[in-house]
Design an enzyme around this catalytic site. Structure first.
Site, PDB file in Angstrom:
ATOM      1  N   ALA A  50      28.230 -30.890 -10.178  1.00 18.81           N
ATOM      2  CA  ALA A  50      28.832 -29.573 -10.354  1.00 18.81           C
ATOM      3  C   ALA A  50      29.725 -29.623 -11.588  1.00 18.81           C
ATOM      4  O   ALA A  50      30.318 -30.661 -11.874  1.00 18.81           O
ATOM      5  CB  ALA A  50      29.640 -29.193  -9.126  1.00 18.81           C
ATOM      6  N   THR A  51      29.798 -28.503 -12.300  1.00 16.83           N
ATOM      7  CA  THR A  51      30.486 -28.558 -13.590  1.00 16.83           C
ATOM      8  C   THR A  51      31.779 -27.747 -13.611  1.00 16.83           C
ATOM      9  O   THR A  51      32.699 -28.088 -12.895  1.00 16.83           O
ATOM     10  CB  THR A  51      29.529 -28.168 -14.719  1.00 16.83           C
ATOM     11  OG1 THR A  51      28.901 -26.936 -14.376  1.00 16.83           O
ATOM     12  CG2 THR A  51      28.455 -29.219 -14.901  1.00 16.83           C
ATOM     13  N   THR A  52      31.873 -26.679 -14.384  1.00 17.55           N
ATOM     14  CA  THR A  52      33.170 -26.170 -14.833  1.00 17.55           C
ATOM     15  C   THR A  52      33.896 -25.272 -13.821  1.00 17.55           C
ATOM     16  O   THR A  52      33.315 -24.321 -13.286  1.00 17.55           O
ATOM     17  CB  THR A  52      32.969 -25.395 -16.142  1.00 17.55           C
ATOM     18  OG1 THR A  52      32.237 -26.226 -17.040  1.00 17.55           O
ATOM     19  CG2 THR A  52      34.309 -25.042 -16.762  1.00 17.55           C
ATOM     20  N   ALA A 225      25.827 -27.817 -19.606  1.00 18.86           N
ATOM     21  CA  ALA A 225      25.903 -28.012 -18.159  1.00 18.86           C
ATOM     22  C   ALA A 225      26.640 -26.874 -17.462  1.00 18.86           C
ATOM     23  O   ALA A 225      26.715 -26.841 -16.232  1.00 18.86           O
ATOM     24  CB  ALA A 225      26.596 -29.336 -17.837  1.00 18.86           C
TER      25      ALA A 225
END
Length: 277
Positions: A50-52, A225
């Protein structure tokens, strides 16, 4: 958990003890907790990340927002993952890092806070919740050292101080209170640069939601991403406000309008080909 030969619960379920669910589980069966698991030998297989996540304070609370993309190497593993959750009625937690472990961390954290409230008859202070989350991250340091790191962002409305507060963490369980705004994940550098330009003290909840979505759009513009708002697929970030009234997820219809407004600003300020006007 299984009853004994007489159909009774194990003694640990009926013995008075700690108000911490994690401490109870550690005494009953440590293998059920992430730190108690033994990983198989060999390289860790590639798993979705999972990113931002971004969070910012406004006059009367905080906003937390996360994009919907998970990646596995160079591939998009999911376009629909949710990374922002209510921790309890007056706090939110966002996740970046190994997706499966991060989601498990959130569920355990929610259960930890609910268990405390049922046993003690009152909820933890916001500092207490932040410290509990730090302890949970510290307990997973072994997994982080093997490349399975989870880096959450926590925030909420402090009912004692009557203000919104934001906390960040490192993989060793270090807890840091952030002033004004913060971001974690692969697009954090770009999101923080955006927040630095767009955030101002005393902003309203509506302006804070707009600023959070704009920061995710800016992050998605430079970080592969991070997924921006997707009008074609009708996929919008998960955005929530936490105020004295509690946790409230922003409706997709409202986020679609915010995303359209931001897109309009970008079209007015950028020439075809990517140059600024």
């Amino acid at each position: 958990m299984s009853p004994d030969t007489h159909g009774r619960l194990p003694r640990s379920f009926t013995t008075p003890g700690t108000s911490s669910f994690l401490d109870f589980l550690a005494s009953h069966d440590p293998s059920l907790l992430p730190p108690g698991r033994v990983l198989p030998a060999g390289d860790v297989p590639q798993s979705p990340n999972a990113t931002t996540i971004v969070a910012l304070a406004f006059d009367g609370g905080i906003v937390m927002a996360g994009d919907r993309r998970a990646t596995a190497g160079s591939m998009i593993a999911s376009r629909h993952i949710e990374k922002v959750f209510p921790a309890d009625g007056h706090s939110a937690v966002g996740i970046a890092g190994t997706a499966g472990l991060a989601l498990e961390l959130v569920r355990l954290f929610q259960l930890e806070l609910e268990h405390y409230e049922k046993i003690e008859g009152t909820s933890l202070s916001l500092d207490g919740k932040a410290n509990r989350l730090a302890s949970m991250i510290r307990g997973s340091l072994g997994l982080a050292m093997q490349g399975l790191a989870v880096v959450p962002l926590f925030g909420g409305y402090d009912l004692e101080r009557r203000t919104g507060r934001i906390f960040s963490y490192d993989v060793t369980g270090g807890r840091y209170e952030e002033m004004d705004y913060h971001a974690v994940g692969s697009g954090a550098v770009f999101a923080r640069s955006s927040l630095k330009k767009l955030w101002w003290s005393g902003m309203s909840a509506t302006d804070a939601v707009h600023t959070a979505v704009h920061a995710l759009v800016d992050a998605a513009d430079d970080d592969s991403a991070t997924g921006g708002p997707d009008a074609t697929r009708q996929i919008w970030p998960v955005v929530a406000t936490v105020t004295e009234a509690g946790y409230l997820r922003v409706r997709d219809e409202d986020l679609a309008a915010v995303a359209a407004e931001i897109e309009g600003i970008r079209r007015a300020t950028e020439k075809p080909g990517g140059e600024s006007r």
